[in-house]
Motif scaffolding. Structure first.
Motif, short mmCIF file in Angstrom:
data_model
loop_
_atom_site.label_atom_id
_atom_site.label_comp_id
_atom_site.label_asym_id
_atom_site.label_seq_id
_atom_site.Cartn_x
_atom_site.Cartn_y
_atom_site.Cartn_z
N GLN A 92 0.84 -1.20 0.00
CA GLN A 92 0.00 0.00 0.00
C GLN A 92 0.87 1.25 0.00
O GLN A 92 0.51 2.26 -0.58
CB GLN A 92 -0.94 -0.02 1.21
CG GLN A 92 -2.02 1.04 1.16
CD GLN A 92 -2.96 0.88 -0.03
OE1 GLN A 92 -3.43 -0.21 -0.31
NE2 GLN A 92 -3.21 1.95 -0.74
N ASP A 93 2.04 1.19 0.64
CA ASP A 93 2.95 2.34 0.69
C ASP A 93 3.43 2.74 -0.71
O ASP A 93 3.74 3.90 -0.95
CB ASP A 93 4.18 2.02 1.55
CG ASP A 93 3.82 1.78 3.00
OD1 ASP A 93 2.75 2.24 3.45
OD2 ASP A 93 4.61 1.10 3.69
N LEU A 94 3.50 1.78 -1.63
CA LEU A 94 3.98 2.06 -2.98
C LEU A 94 2.85 2.44 -3.95
O LEU A 94 3.11 2.83 -5.09
CB LEU A 94 4.70 0.84 -3.54
CG LEU A 94 5.97 0.41 -2.82
CD1 LEU A 94 6.48 -0.90 -3.36
CD2 LEU A 94 7.03 1.49 -2.94
N ALA A 95 1.62 2.33 -3.51
CA ALA A 95 0.47 2.50 -4.40
C ALA A 95 0.48 3.82 -5.18
O ALA A 95 0.09 3.85 -6.35
CB ALA A 95 -0.83 2.38 -3.61
N ASN A 96 0.92 4.89 -4.59
CA ASN A 96 0.90 6.19 -5.27
C ASN A 96 2.27 6.67 -5.72
O ASN A 96 2.41 7.81 -6.17
CB ASN A 96 0.25 7.25 -4.36
CG ASN A 96 -1.21 6.93 -4.12
OD1 ASN A 96 -1.92 6.50 -5.03
ND2 ASN A 96 -1.66 7.12 -2.89
N LYS A 97 3.29 5.83 -5.59
CA LYS A 97 4.63 6.22 -6.02
C LYS A 97 4.84 5.86 -7.48
O LYS A 97 4.36 4.83 -7.96
CB LYS A 97 5.70 5.52 -5.18
CG LYS A 97 5.78 6.06 -3.78
CD LYS A 97 6.98 5.48 -3.07
CE LYS A 97 7.06 6.08 -1.68
NZ LYS A 97 8.19 5.56 -0.94
N LYS A 98 5.55 6.71 -8.20
CA LYS A 98 5.90 6.40 -9.59
C LYS A 98 7.22 5.66 -9.60
O LYS A 98 8.24 6.19 -9.20
CB LYS A 98 6.01 7.69 -10.40
CG LYS A 98 4.69 8.29 -10.73
CD LYS A 98 4.83 9.22 -11.91
CE LYS A 98 3.43 9.59 -12.36
NZ LYS A 98 3.29 9.56 -13.76
N LEU A 99 7.18 4.43 -10.05
CA LEU A 99 8.38 3.61 -10.14
C LEU A 99 8.72 3.35 -11.60
O LEU A 99 7.84 3.34 -12.46
CB LEU A 99 8.18 2.28 -9.42
CG LEU A 99 7.91 2.33 -7.93
CD1 LEU A 99 7.65 0.92 -7.39
CD2 LEU A 99 9.08 2.96 -7.19
N GLU A 100 9.98 3.10 -11.86
CA GLU A 100 10.44 2.75 -13.19
C GLU A 100 10.08 1.29 -13.48
O GLU A 100 10.41 0.41 -12.69
CB GLU A 100 11.97 2.93 -13.27
CG GLU A 100 12.56 2.66 -14.60
CD GLU A 100 12.24 3.73 -15.63
OE1 GLU A 100 12.25 3.39 -16.83
OE2 GLU A 100 11.98 4.88 -15.24
N PRO A 101 9.40 1.01 -14.59
CA PRO A 101 9.08 -0.39 -14.92
C PRO A 101 10.31 -1.11 -15.45
O PRO A 101 10.63 -1.05 -16.62
CB PRO A 101 7.99 -0.26 -15.98
CG PRO A 101 8.21 1.08 -16.60
CD PRO A 101 8.83 1.95 -15.54
#
Length: 186
Positions: A92-101
């Motif tokens: 859930q902590d990563l839900a709104n973070k933009k990560l590199e695919p």
């Protein structure tokens, strides 16, 4: 005399068949068909994943052509696919973070789901081991740049195929599917 309105158009394509394959990547099923047709954007054999994206010393698995059967089913929930695409387990902590695919979490996710499964997901079929696909490939067009509309379970993607939306569905929610969703099919 204008014959454009009276002449019948001649289209050689009479039928379009869409083959939808779920829970398997293009490279797993058709990628190695590039040995028959080099225009197919398939693997080179240099693609790899480590067993652990957080441990740079973990085992590296190259994508190979040793698939013999489709048995072990890789994870295909939205959380599993998140890990496969971004290389980190979903939270859930990563839900709104933009990560590199990075596409580096396939082996890690497979190993988390079932010990030894990383080898299975990091392999594809040689053309002769899937003769029906081989024959279809030699006779018909292959679209090698199609991607899942929803990086999630089977039913949301089938809904996209037939109605261009999953109406927000990201999992195989049986109760909701039985009740029905409001969109119309194409």
């Amino acid at each position: 005399m204008d014959t454009s309105k009276t002449s019948k158009p001649s289209f050689p394509i009479k039928t379009v068949v869409v083959l939808v394959h779920v829970n398997r990547s293009f490279d797993h099923m058709l990628g190695w068909m590039n040995t028959l047709n080099p225009e197919i954007d398939g693997p080179t054999g240099k693609e790899s994943n480590q067993i652990s994206t957080s441990d740079p010393n973990s085992s590296l698995i190259l994508f190979g052509n040793k698939s013999l059967y489709v048995d072990l089913d890789p994870g295909h929930s939205i959380q599993d696919i998140y890990e496969q695409i971004f290389g980190v387990p979903w939270s859930q902590d990563l839900a709104n973070k933009k990560l590199e695919p990075t596409m580096k979490g396939f082996a890690q996710n497979a190993e988390r789901n079932k010990k030894g499964m990383a080898e299975t997901v990091m392999n594809g079929f040689k053309p002769d081991t899937v003769p029906v696909y081989k024959e279809l490939l030699t006779e018909f067009a292959v679209c090698d740049r199609w991607f899942a509309s929803v990086p999630a379970s089977t039913q949301p993607n089938r809904l996209f195929v037939h109605s261009a939306t999953s109406h927000g569905l990201t999992s195989n929610d049986t109760k909701l599917l039985i009740h029905g969703l409001p969109q119309k099919t194409i």
